[in-house]
Design an enzyme around this catalytic site. Structure first.
Site, PDB file in Angstrom:
ATOM      1  N   ASP A   9     -49.587 -20.157 -17.212  1.00  0.00           N
ATOM      2  CA  ASP A   9     -49.568 -21.459 -16.564  1.00  0.00           C
ATOM      3  C   ASP A   9     -48.734 -21.494 -15.171  1.00  0.00           C
ATOM      4  OD1 ASP A   9     -50.408 -22.135 -18.932  1.00  0.00           O
ATOM      5  OD2 ASP A   9     -48.777 -23.248 -19.913  1.00  0.00           O
ATOM      6  N   HIS A  53     -52.112 -37.865 -22.949  1.00  0.00           N
ATOM      7  CA  HIS A  53     -52.008 -36.991 -23.922  1.00  0.00           C
ATOM      8  C   HIS A  53     -50.859 -37.169 -24.954  1.00  0.00           C
ATOM      9  CE1 HIS A  53     -51.193 -32.702 -25.537  1.00  0.00           C
ATOM     10  NE2 HIS A  53     -52.706 -32.856 -25.769  1.00  0.00           N
ATOM     11  N   LYS A 107     -56.020 -24.955 -21.972  1.00  0.00           N
ATOM     12  CA  LYS A 107     -55.534 -25.241 -23.272  1.00  0.00           C
ATOM     13  C   LYS A 107     -54.792 -26.682 -23.351  1.00  0.00           C
ATOM     14  CE  LYS A 107     -51.262 -22.771 -22.067  1.00  0.00           C
ATOM     15  NZ  LYS A 107     -50.297 -23.828 -22.148  1.00  0.00           N
ATOM     16  N   CYS A 152     -44.561 -21.902 -23.277  1.00  0.00           N
ATOM     17  CA  CYS A 152     -45.853 -21.087 -23.362  1.00  0.00           C
ATOM     18  C   CYS A 152     -45.571 -19.608 -23.452  1.00  0.00           C
ATOM     19  CB  CYS A 152     -46.377 -21.671 -22.237  1.00  0.00           C
ATOM     20  SG  CYS A 152     -46.862 -23.478 -22.693  1.00  0.00           S
TER      21      CYS A 152
HETATM   22  C1  VGL Z   1     -45.450 -25.907 -21.268  1.00  0.00           C
HETATM   23  C2  VGL Z   1     -44.372 -27.531 -21.819  1.00  0.00           C
HETATM   24  C3  VGL Z   1     -45.240 -28.408 -22.006  1.00  0.00           C
HETATM   25  C4  VGL Z   1     -45.255 -24.402 -20.584  1.00  0.00           C
HETATM   26  C5  VGL Z   1     -46.717 -26.595 -21.120  1.00  0.00           C
HETATM   27  O1  VGL Z   1     -46.381 -23.918 -20.027  1.00  0.00           O
HETATM   28  O2  VGL Z   1     -44.366 -23.720 -21.113  1.00  0.00           O
HETATM   29  N1  VGL Z   1     -44.333 -26.332 -21.512  1.00  0.00           N
HETATM   30  N2  VGL Z   1     -46.358 -27.819 -21.599  1.00  0.00           N
END
Ligand code: VGL
Ligand code: ZN
Length: 198
Positions: A9, A53, A107, A152
């Site tokens: 991410d 979402h 994802k 994540c």
């Molecule tokens: C993430 C919060 C919401 C991450 C993703 O990548 O850690 N954290 N969505």
């Protein structure tokens, strides 16, 4: 080839100026690119939510970002709207060498369920397919880097260890959100799952 670098991410919304900015999120990009140069296989993950979402606080009347709610699959932190499919915020950081990726795993695309882990959605049973991808390539060892350490990266590393991969998290190439001690809890959880933290 038995080793893969998993880059979690590294997207604009998790970097300074983004909707869910992780402090110093952009400071790891150069180091990740350098690691890619020597990696056998490279997989990127991309948080990829439809508008509205269920992990967005804006989807729940009377709720604010960082509130904790109960979802059918368990507790869920509510986030600012982030990484909406096709938005600039969902794009990889412009300096990330995304061209080097063998595979990009998206994802969090189901409206009703969040997915922190690169392997399973937050119900901890719905697979993303990454396990099968890595196994069919014969990959058994993973190095993980990216954002955010305590969400994540943490969930991905613990799931990978449970699935039997040999997992190392390069903590110097991760940055954390750190909500109410979540970074310390993540370190403990990863270590307890047998993840090597360096
Ligand atoms: C993430 C919060 C919401 C991450 C993703 O990548 O850690 N954290 N969505
Ligand atoms: Zn998300």
């Amino acid at each position: 080839m038995t080793h893969a670098l998993i880059v979690i991410d590294v997207q604009n919304d998790f970097c300074p100026g983004g909707a869910l900015a992780v402090p110093g999120g952009d400071s790891i990009v150069a180091g990740i690119n350098a690691l890619m140069d020597t990696a056998e296989a490279v997989v990127l993950t991309q948080d990829w939510h439809p508008g509205g979402h269920s992990s967005f606080a804006s989807s729940h009347a009377g709720r604010a970002p960082y509130d904790l709610i109960d979802m059918p699959y368990g507790p869920q932190v509510l986030w600012p709207d982030h990484c909406v499919q096709g938005s600039d915020g969902a794009a990889f950081h412009p300096d990330l060498n995304a061209d080097r990726a063998d595979m990009i795993v998206r994802k969090g695309y189901r409206p009703e369920i969040d997915s922190y882990s690169a392997f399973f959605e937050n119900d901890q049973t719905t697979p993303t397919g990454l396990d099968g991808y890595l196994r069919t390539r014969g990959i058994t060892a993973l190095t993980m880097v990216g954002l955010a350490t305590d969400f994540c990266v943490n969930f991905s590393a613990v799931d990978a260890a449970k699935l039997g991969f040999d997992v190392t998290v390069r903590m110097d190439l991760c940055r954390a959100i750190d909500l109410d001690g979540s970074l310390a809890a993540a370190r403990d959880g990863m270590a307890a799952a047998g993840v090597t933290l360096t």
